[in-house]
Write a protein that holds these residues in place. Structure first.
Motif, PDB file in Angstrom:
ATOM      1  N   LYS A 487     -44.382  73.794 -37.782  1.00 57.04           N
ATOM      2  CA  LYS A 487     -44.380  75.229 -37.454  1.00 57.04           C
ATOM      3  C   LYS A 487     -45.782  75.672 -37.040  1.00 57.04           C
ATOM      4  O   LYS A 487     -45.940  76.465 -36.096  1.00 57.04           O
ATOM      5  CB  LYS A 487     -43.909  76.027 -38.670  1.00 57.04           C
ATOM      6  N   ALA A 488     -46.795  75.162 -37.731  1.00 58.08           N
ATOM      7  CA  ALA A 488     -48.180  75.516 -37.392  1.00 58.08           C
ATOM      8  C   ALA A 488     -48.494  75.093 -35.959  1.00 58.08           C
ATOM      9  O   ALA A 488     -49.085  75.849 -35.180  1.00 58.08           O
ATOM     10  CB  ALA A 488     -49.146  74.845 -38.360  1.00 58.08           C
ATOM     11  N   ARG A 489     -48.059  73.891 -35.594  1.00 56.38           N
ATOM     12  CA  ARG A 489     -48.295  73.374 -34.236  1.00 56.38           C
ATOM     13  C   ARG A 489     -47.542  74.221 -33.209  1.00 56.38           C
ATOM     14  O   ARG A 489     -48.056  74.546 -32.136  1.00 56.38           O
ATOM     15  CB  ARG A 489     -47.854  71.914 -34.170  1.00 56.38           C
ATOM     16  N   GLU A 490     -46.320  74.597 -33.565  1.00 55.33           N
ATOM     17  CA  GLU A 490     -45.477  75.404 -32.673  1.00 55.33           C
ATOM     18  C   GLU A 490     -46.138  76.772 -32.404  1.00 55.33           C
ATOM     19  O   GLU A 490     -46.172  77.240 -31.271  1.00 55.33           O
ATOM     20  CB  GLU A 490     -44.106  75.598 -33.340  1.00 55.33           C
ATOM     21  N   VAL A 491     -46.663  77.386 -33.456  1.00 55.94           N
ATOM     22  CA  VAL A 491     -47.336  78.688 -33.297  1.00 55.94           C
ATOM     23  C   VAL A 491     -48.555  78.531 -32.401  1.00 55.94           C
ATOM     24  O   VAL A 491     -48.765  79.317 -31.465  1.00 55.94           O
ATOM     25  CB  VAL A 491     -47.745  79.279 -34.660  1.00 55.94           C
ATOM     26  N   LEU A 492     -49.377  77.503 -32.675  1.00 59.55           N
ATOM     27  CA  LEU A 492     -50.582  77.284 -31.874  1.00 59.55           C
ATOM     28  C   LEU A 492     -50.247  77.136 -30.395  1.00 59.55           C
ATOM     29  O   LEU A 492     -50.896  77.740 -29.533  1.00 59.55           O
ATOM     30  CB  LEU A 492     -51.332  76.054 -32.388  1.00 59.55           C
ATOM     31  N   GLU A 493     -49.235  76.343 -30.095  1.00 59.88           N
ATOM     32  CA  GLU A 493     -48.903  76.093 -28.695  1.00 59.88           C
ATOM     33  C   GLU A 493     -48.347  77.326 -28.003  1.00 59.88           C
ATOM     34  O   GLU A 493     -48.415  77.451 -26.775  1.00 59.88           O
ATOM     35  CB  GLU A 493     -47.914  74.929 -28.595  1.00 59.88           C
ATOM     36  N   GLY A 494     -47.809  78.288 -28.784  1.00 61.06           N
ATOM     37  CA  GLY A 494     -47.253  79.507 -28.194  1.00 61.06           C
ATOM     38  C   GLY A 494     -48.236  80.651 -28.072  1.00 61.06           C
ATOM     39  O   GLY A 494     -47.909  81.705 -27.522  1.00 61.06           O
ATOM     40  N   LEU A 495     -49.465  80.465 -28.563  1.00 57.72           N
ATOM     41  CA  LEU A 495     -50.442  81.555 -28.531  1.00 57.72           C
ATOM     42  C   LEU A 495     -50.965  81.776 -27.108  1.00 57.72           C
ATOM     43  O   LEU A 495     -51.253  80.809 -26.393  1.00 57.72           O
ATOM     44  CB  LEU A 495     -51.624  81.256 -29.458  1.00 57.72           C
ATOM     45  N   PRO A 496     -51.108  83.047 -26.692  1.00 61.99           N
ATOM     46  CA  PRO A 496     -51.668  83.328 -25.358  1.00 61.99           C
ATOM     47  C   PRO A 496     -53.134  82.925 -25.251  1.00 61.99           C
ATOM     48  O   PRO A 496     -53.612  82.545 -24.196  1.00 61.99           O
ATOM     49  CB  PRO A 496     -51.503  84.853 -25.211  1.00 61.99           C
ATOM     50  N   VAL A 497     -53.854  83.011 -26.363  1.00 62.91           N
ATOM     51  CA  VAL A 497     -55.265  82.595 -26.421  1.00 62.91           C
ATOM     52  C   VAL A 497     -55.476  81.824 -27.722  1.00 62.91           C
ATOM     53  O   VAL A 497     -54.993  82.229 -28.773  1.00 62.91           O
ATOM     54  CB  VAL A 497     -56.210  83.817 -26.401  1.00 62.91           C
ATOM     55  N   ARG A 498     -56.168  80.722 -27.646  1.00 61.80           N
ATOM     56  CA  ARG A 498     -56.535  79.985 -28.861  1.00 61.80           C
ATOM     57  C   ARG A 498     -57.979  79.533 -28.723  1.00 61.80           C
ATOM     58  O   ARG A 498     -58.459  79.247 -27.628  1.00 61.80           O
ATOM     59  CB  ARG A 498     -55.589  78.810 -29.114  1.00 61.80           C
ATOM     60  N   ASP A 499     -58.652  79.459 -29.854  1.00 57.89           N
ATOM     61  CA  ASP A 499     -60.061  79.115 -29.826  1.00 57.89           C
ATOM     62  C   ASP A 499     -60.333  77.981 -30.811  1.00 57.89           C
ATOM     63  O   ASP A 499     -59.413  77.354 -31.346  1.00 57.89           O
ATOM     64  CB  ASP A 499     -60.936  80.345 -30.127  1.00 57.89           C
ATOM     65  N   ILE A 500     -61.603  77.747 -31.072  1.00 60.14           N
ATOM     66  CA  ILE A 500     -62.013  76.646 -31.940  1.00 60.14           C
ATOM     67  C   ILE A 500     -61.465  76.822 -33.354  1.00 60.14           C
ATOM     68  O   ILE A 500     -61.090  75.850 -34.028  1.00 60.14           O
ATOM     69  CB  ILE A 500     -63.560  76.536 -31.948  1.00 60.14           C
ATOM     70  N   ILE A 501     -61.358  78.094 -33.803  1.00 56.03           N
ATOM     71  CA  ILE A 501     -60.863  78.370 -35.159  1.00 56.03           C
ATOM     72  C   ILE A 501     -59.371  78.024 -35.259  1.00 56.03           C
ATOM     73  O   ILE A 501     -58.905  77.507 -36.273  1.00 56.03           O
ATOM     74  CB  ILE A 501     -61.122  79.845 -35.524  1.00 56.03           C
TER      75      ILE A 501
END
Length: 709
Positions: A487-501
């Protein structure tokens, strides 16, 4: 003949009377003008009595208008209205005086009421009426009425004749937040001046549109208009918003060259504020120290800048210096100082300020101060005090609750944070992004995946993930810490912007749950997205290398860390490197890294001791233990467990017994099952089976009694 003489005499006497009335009126008008300049309400009242007793208000309409005007300028608006109501006849000038008075004193509703009443009396507004009424529309956010007046003004062709009216229109649209409309009006004005541009620049700056404000400033200069103090103050605010310190410095030079700092304290305040917001704190302090006059606003600007950039000690220094200049703190001063107390963990100073605020009765008037108090106590770890302050607030809002929730989550009290979140909802308050982020941290602490999923649904339904990266990061972190890694991976991949954090939260989750391959995959994908790791991703990835026994990648990361000089700044990276090399069996390399660390602690040594013990090097592990003690470091439970394992390998029962005594004297056996198991294993491996059995029975009995309690 006699009749002609009589008529001539009557006419002569009338002319004399008119001249006398004119002279009397002129005298009263002169006296009223002087009263207006001095704001001498007492003399105005005396003149009013003279006029009323002499019946002059009925004879000369100008005196009535003048009296209304003077009362309005002296802030006696009730009296001004009484005079107007009592006049036998009133004209547009009389109404203008009252409308202007109401608008000038911020009473927009009353000004608009007069405007409508005047029109019901059949009087047509003039340019002055419209100017004052537009100001009232700005005060009341009455955009609809303002647009109607705009239409009237345009239909009468007044904008071509009165630049003041055009300026009033721009200002009205600005104050109503209709900045596009304000820009359009300004662009269409046949004549525009510095006042027109000031209104628009101020509006853009006030609404956070720094780039647009600076664009207007440059366009105004291209029209050969010279900025005044107001222009410069608003443009400096825009420089602070856009972090354009270079432009701010140019304006500073212009202001200084014109000697404006000696005449306008507002410019000194604006300069300090601009430099502070741009993070040029030394320059901000230098400007403040050089000002001929500085007030509470100047100091607040500097203190807010220090607080914003985490310089708590400097804020407190300013707070102590202010009273020496005869200045008393206001609510903003106290709020900044409380933030500084939170930054420096100075709860004693925070409590003293709390007492001052309470003694002035400020908590009943200012919710921002109440919130600042809750936040200060929460950041200092005085959570019962923070909760008590919140419960005693006459008004509390989502910010109050978010500060307390953040404090609980920050100090590992996840259950209490979730309890506050539920209480916030029960009071009918809607969480904001900060509330949700802190509550997700609490869900991670308590492993409350169900609650985390509910918050996820709320956030998604409100579209909050599109507005900022912080909530996305909090979600990934929550799912990762709860072990819901898919689920964590799924959320990350769906984010419009992701950063180092964002990536670090997922990498740390994979590493925590032993998924080394997935952690390394994430690290490589993060690099492919053009993101440069900082200390935290490197540390988590080194942990993954240890799990995977991937010495090759570990060495590459070591080289990157060394080339960036990160080992001198981050002790956790040195610890992670020692641990990675130890887990990969490269024990000589692990020892070499430890020896070269600028700072090493119990974690560094424990990692090396664990590595030696894991690979059967008992004597080397015990040697490290003794060396660590000689450096004055105290072992923790992990160090003891690893060293006991080394005692078993080296068959060193004497050292094992000494460690047993240390552990027992520190009460560690009552808290740690792993240590108990390590002691049993050590005695067994050293051949002391009876000792092992005796300790095991004693230990199990103790654990059983603790469980019963």
């Amino acid at each position: 003949m006699a009749e002609r003489l009589f008529a001539s005499e009557v006419k002569h006497r009338q002319e004399e009377h008119d001249e006398e009335l004119k002279a009397t009126s002129f005298s009263f008008l002169t006296r009223l003008k002087a009263c207006a300049q001095k704001k001498d309400l007492y003399q105005v009242s005396r003149i009013h009595t003279e006029l009323r007793n002499g019946g002059l208000l009925q004879k000369d309409p100008y005196l009535g208008s003048a009296l209304v005007n003077v009362y309005a300028k002296c802030s006696a608006l009730v009296k001004a209205r009484e005079v107007l109501n009592a006049l036998p006849a009133r004209d547009v000038i009389t109404w203008n005086a009252l409308i202007a008075g109401y608008a000038q004193h911020g009473r927009g509703k009353e000004a608009l009421g007069c405007f409508h009443e005047m029109q019901r009396e059949g009087l047509s507004p003039n340019a002055s009426t419209y100017t004052c009424t537009l100001k009232a529309c700005g005060l009341t956010q009455g955009l609809h009425i303002g647009e109607r007046i705009h239409g009237e003004v345009a239909s009468k062709g007044l904008l071509e004749k009165h630049v003041v009216l055009g300026n009033a229109l721009v200002d009205m649209y600005v104050k109503c937040g209709a900045l596009t409309k304000a820009q359009k009006v300004l662009n269409e004005l046949s004549v525009r001046n510095v006042v027109s541009w000031n209104a628009l620049i101020a509006g853009y700056a006030q609404h956070g549109c720094g780039k647009e404000a600076l664009r207007c400033f440059h366009q105004m200069r291209r029209e050969d208009l010279s900025p005044n103090a107001i222009t410069y103050a608003c443009t400096l605010k825009a420089c602070g918003l856009t972090q354009d310190v270079h432009m701010g410095e140019r304006i500073h030079d212009e202001i200084s060259s014109q000697g404006l700092l000696l005449k306008h304290v507002v410019l000194g305040n604006a300069l300090v504020d601009m430099y502070a917001k741009c993070g040029a704190l030394m320059k901000a302090r230098e400007v403040l120290d050089g000002l001929p006059i500085r007030d509470i606003i100047t100091w607040n600007a500097l203190m807010a800048g220090y607080a914003q950039h985490g310089c708590g000690k400097e804020v407190l220094g300013c707070f102590h210096q202010m009273p020496r200049e005869g200045l008393s703190p206001d609510a903003i001063t106290y709020a900044c100082t409380l933030k500084a107390c939170g930054l420096t963990q100075d709860v004693d100073m925070g409590e003293r300020i709390h007492d001052e605020i309470a003694s002035h009765g400020l908590l009943e008037k200012d919710i921002i101060l109440g919130n600042a108090l809750v936040d200060m106590y929460a950041k200092c770890g005085a959570l019962p005090k923070a909760k008590k302050v919140l419960e005693e607030l006459s008004v509390r809002n989502v910010v109050s609750w978010s500060s307390l929730i953040s404090g609980y989550a920050q100090h590992g009290s996840g259950k209490e944070a979730l309890c506050c979140f539920r209480q916030l909802r029960s009071e009918g308050l809607s969480p904001n992004a900060i509330t949700y982020a802190c509550t997700l941290k609490a869900c991670a602490l308590t492993q409350d995946l169900h609650m985390g999923e509910r918050i996820h649904d709320e956030i998604a339904s409100q579209g909050l993930l599109e507005k900022g990266v912080e909530l996305g990061n909090a979600l990934v972190d929550m799912y990762a810490k709860c072990g819901a890694l898919t689920k964590a991976r799924e959320v990350l991949e769906g984010l419009p912007v992701r950063d180092i954090i964002t990536w670090n939260a997922l990498i740390a989750g994979y590493a925590q749950y032993g998924c080394g391959k997935e952690a390394l995959d994430c690290f490589h994908q993060m690099r492919r997205e053009g993101l440069s790791p900082d200390a935290m991703p490197y540390a988590c990835t080194l942990k993954a290398c240890g799990l995977m026994q991937d010495l090759h990648v570990g060495e590459r990361i070591h080289n990157e860390i060394a080339s960036q000089g990160l080992l001198d700044k981050h002790v956790e990276l040195g610890n992670a490197l020692v641990d990675m090399y130890a887990k990969c069996g490269a024990l000589m390399k692990a020892r070499e890294v430890l020896d070269g660390l600028p700072v090493r602690n119990v974690v560094s040594w424990s990692a090396l001791i664990a590595g030696y013990a894991q690979h059967g090097w008992g004597k080397e592990a015990l040697g490290c233990f003794q060396e660590m003690r000689r450096e004055g470091l105290s072992p923790d439970a992990i160090t003891y467990a690893c060293t006991l394992k080394a005692c078993g390998i080296a068959q060193d029962i004497d050292m094992g017994v000494r460690i047993h005594d240390e552990i027992a004297s520190q009460g560690l056996l009552e808290k740690d099952v792993v240590l108990g198991n390590a002691l049993v294993d050590m005695y067994a491996k050293c051949g002391a089976l009876k000792k092992a059995q005796k300790f095991l029975m004693s230990f199990l009995s103790k654990m059983s009694s603790l469980g019963a309690r």
